[in-house]
Design an enzyme around this catalytic site. Structure first.
Site, PDB file in Angstrom:
ATOM      1  N   TYR A 144       0.853  -1.186   0.000  1.00  0.00           N
ATOM      2  CA  TYR A 144       0.000   0.000   0.000  1.00  0.00           C
ATOM      3  C   TYR A 144       0.889   1.236   0.000  1.00  0.00           C
ATOM      4  O   TYR A 144       1.860   1.305   0.765  1.00  0.00           O
ATOM      5  CB  TYR A 144      -0.891   0.001   1.244  1.00  0.00           C
ATOM      6  CG  TYR A 144      -1.787   1.218   1.361  1.00  0.00           C
ATOM      7  CD1 TYR A 144      -2.825   1.439   0.466  1.00  0.00           C
ATOM      8  CD2 TYR A 144      -1.594   2.142   2.394  1.00  0.00           C
ATOM      9  CE1 TYR A 144      -3.650   2.547   0.584  1.00  0.00           C
ATOM     10  CE2 TYR A 144      -2.420   3.253   2.524  1.00  0.00           C
ATOM     11  CZ  TYR A 144      -3.451   3.455   1.625  1.00  0.00           C
ATOM     12  OH  TYR A 144      -4.270   4.556   1.745  1.00  0.00           O
ATOM     13  N   ASP A 239       9.468   2.863  -0.139  1.00  0.00           N
ATOM     14  CA  ASP A 239       8.382   3.493   0.608  1.00  0.00           C
ATOM     15  C   ASP A 239       8.548   3.156   2.087  1.00  0.00           C
ATOM     16  O   ASP A 239       8.135   2.104   2.564  1.00  0.00           O
ATOM     17  CB  ASP A 239       7.024   3.028   0.082  1.00  0.00           C
ATOM     18  CG  ASP A 239       5.875   3.750   0.788  1.00  0.00           C
ATOM     19  OD1 ASP A 239       6.148   4.541   1.714  1.00  0.00           O
ATOM     20  OD2 ASP A 239       4.705   3.521   0.405  1.00  0.00           O
ATOM     21  N   LYS A 267       4.227   8.984   8.875  1.00  0.00           N
ATOM     22  CA  LYS A 267       3.986   8.354  10.174  1.00  0.00           C
ATOM     23  C   LYS A 267       4.983   8.839  11.250  1.00  0.00           C
ATOM     24  O   LYS A 267       4.886   9.978  11.659  1.00  0.00           O
ATOM     25  CB  LYS A 267       3.921   6.841  10.018  1.00  0.00           C
ATOM     26  CG  LYS A 267       2.761   6.491   9.053  1.00  0.00           C
ATOM     27  CD  LYS A 267       2.322   5.048   9.020  1.00  0.00           C
ATOM     28  CE  LYS A 267       1.014   4.962   8.228  1.00  0.00           C
ATOM     29  NZ  LYS A 267       1.042   4.151   7.046  1.00  0.00           N
TER      30      LYS A 267
HETATM   31  C1  LIG Z   1       0.428   4.678   5.659  1.00  0.00           C
HETATM   32  C2  LIG Z   1       1.193   4.437   4.430  1.00  0.00           C
HETATM   33  C3  LIG Z   1       1.111   5.300   3.324  1.00  0.00           C
HETATM   34  C4  LIG Z   1       0.109   6.428   3.246  1.00  0.00           C
HETATM   35  O1  LIG Z   1       0.333   7.419   4.181  1.00  0.00           O
HETATM   36  P1  LIG Z   1      -0.889   8.419   4.560  1.00  0.00           P
HETATM   37  O2  LIG Z   1      -0.255   9.413   5.474  1.00  0.00           O
HETATM   38  O3  LIG Z   1      -1.941   7.581   5.205  1.00  0.00           O
HETATM   39  O4  LIG Z   1      -1.349   9.030   3.296  1.00  0.00           O
HETATM   40  C5  LIG Z   1       1.962   5.078   2.250  1.00  0.00           C
HETATM   41  N1  LIG Z   1       2.835   4.061   2.268  1.00  0.00           N
HETATM   42  C6  LIG Z   1       2.934   3.199   3.303  1.00  0.00           C
HETATM   43  C7  LIG Z   1       3.949   2.109   3.258  1.00  0.00           C
HETATM   44  C8  LIG Z   1       2.107   3.349   4.411  1.00  0.00           C
HETATM   45  O5  LIG Z   1       2.184   2.475   5.431  1.00  0.00           O
END
Ligand SMILES: *Cc1c(COP(=O)(O)O)cnc(C)c1O
Length: 425
Positions: A144, A239, A267
């Site tokens: 994701y 990511d 995060k």
């Molecule tokens: C949470 C997450 C996102 C998206 O971040 P948001 O701040 O919710 O838009 C993208 N990549 C990874 C790996 C994530 O865990």
């Protein structure tokens, strides 16, 4: 445990917001019942509007690695608020946080600050396409990367939980340049590059997956990612929105000994405020406006309250190095949960990297989406509800990782293991 006030507030929420939530991951669709309405956080705990207390293993889906209301982070936020909440102009606070990121992450030489992980991955993809002059982006099933149109294909957690792998509203034009491969399938990656290598702008991946439950990449897969992209002039986008400052101070890249061309962060890096970043090689980053010609902007980007929370959090992580203790505590929880599941005769496997882990209701080790999707989700739902009733707040989906914070104690972990044993009976 009564949650009558929680149910009342949630009933009202459903008349005001779709499904009563502002992010689908918060709905209890996969586990049944109503979400818990939170009043406040305190260290490792959440307290709901009925006054019930829970040990929190969601931690806002990752950010709160220091626990809720860390004294120094709160003080930094209060001090920032008193100086104005946004200026839309450069600040010293941005330098301070950018400097912390660049010194923590070896592959990041320059960084752009944004407001959400989604914005970070969307911008990194645009930059990769602008830099290479190519269109195709490779992603992996069950990974994701936020709700970016072109990446909302086989996107794990929320999408998978709700059975919406491809969202209505995403045009075929948006996803036609997205190639989806299986995670940990090195040969699949090699084949894709030998067929379409000169069209591929970038490969984006979760270096430790959190969004189909916790899944670990093989060394062979990591080597193939770096080797194929480098050989064919594509960029490797790591990511680290979930793993950055979580699995090690220098993220998964430090922990796994890998190096991307671009990195996305979110995060933990925002200390619980809306904040994210993308960065990488200076020669690539300098393709962004106003130096280069790739456009990306933000009214609130580098917001002074968010940068204050982020910088305070990173300084504490750097100076106090909670990672060895988090490793021990998390290993204790892993061993305890695994033993409880074995004692209860439950078919399971458990995956952990640092302070993120998933108990899969699946007898086989999970290494890709195909295996993750074969978990016993009904059993997970019963386990989740059993834990919630005993005051343990877990992610409400089999396809999410739980997190520990520096505020958790051995007593919290032992209580969680004991309640897991009861919930798994
Ligand atoms: C949470 C997450 C996102 C998206 O971040 P948001 O701040 O919710 O838009 C993208 N990549 C990874 C790996 C994530 O865990």
């Amino acid at each position: 445990m009564s949650r009558s006030r929680s149910d009342e507030v949630f009933a009202a929420a459903q008349t005001l917001m779709p499904g009563g939530v502002n992010s689908p991951a918060r709905a209890f669709g996969a586990v049944g019942g109503n979400p818990v309405v939170i009043d406040r956080g305190e260290g490792a705990y959440l307290i709901d509007v009925d006054g019930n207390r829970y040990i929190d293993y969601v931690l806002s889906w990752g950010p709160m690695i220091l626990g809720h209301c860390h004294e120094k982070v709160s003080a930094a936020v209060h001090a920032a608020v008193d100086r104005g909440t946004s200026y839309g102009a450069p600040t010293e606070a941005e330098n301070r946080l950018a400097e912390l990121i660049v010194s923590a992450m070896e592959s990041v030489e320059k960084v752009r600050l944004v407001n959400s992980g989604t914005e970070a991955t969307m911008s990194a993809i645009r930059l990769a396409r602008g830099y290479t002059g190519r269109d195709v982006v490779v992603k992996f099933a069950g990974n994701y990367h936020g709700h970016v149109d072109s990446l909302l294909v086989a996107a794990g957690s929320s999408a998978a939980t709700l059975g919406v792998p491809d969202s209505p509203g995403v045009t075929s034009g948006c996803s036609q340049d997205t190639m989806v491969l299986a995670y940990n399938d090195s040969q699949g990656l090699v084949d894709a590059f030998s067929e379409q290598g000169e069209r591929i702008a970038a490969v984006i991946f979760e270096p430790v997956v959190g969004n189909m439950g916790c899944v670990i990449p093989s060394d062979e897969f990591l080597a193939a990612l770096r080797q194929q992209t480098e050989a064919q002039g594509a960029l490797l986008i790591v990511d680290e929105v979930m793993t950055g400052f979580r699995v090690a101070y220098g993220g998964a890249q430090e922990r796994l000994g890998i190096r991307g061309d671009l990195t996305t962060l979110g995060k933990v890096v925002g200390g619980g405020l809306p904040f994210a970043a993308y960065g990488g090689r200076a020669d690539i980053m300098d393709h962004m406006l106003p130096v280069g010609s790739v456009f990306q902007a933000g009214t609130l980007s580098g917001n002074p309250i968010a940068t204050a929370a982020g910088a305070a959090t990173l300084e504490i992580l750097r100076d106090e190095d909670p990672y060895p203790r988090l490793e021990e505590l998390s290993s204790r929880l892993e061993r305890g949960l695994s033993a409880a599941a074995t004692d209860a005769g439950v078919d399971h496997s458990i995956t952990r990297v640092g302070s993120m882990m998933t108990l899969f209701f699946n007898p086989d080790p999970v290494t890709c989406w195909d295996q993750a999707s074969r978990c016993d989700k009904e059993h997970f739902a019963r386990y989740f509800r059993g834990q919630l009733e005993r005051g343990v707040y877990l992610p409400c989906s089999q396809y999410e990782a739980l997190f520990l914070s520096a505020a958790h104690t051995e007593a919290d972990v032992d209580a969680t293991i004991a309640s897991a044993a009861a919930a798994l009976e």
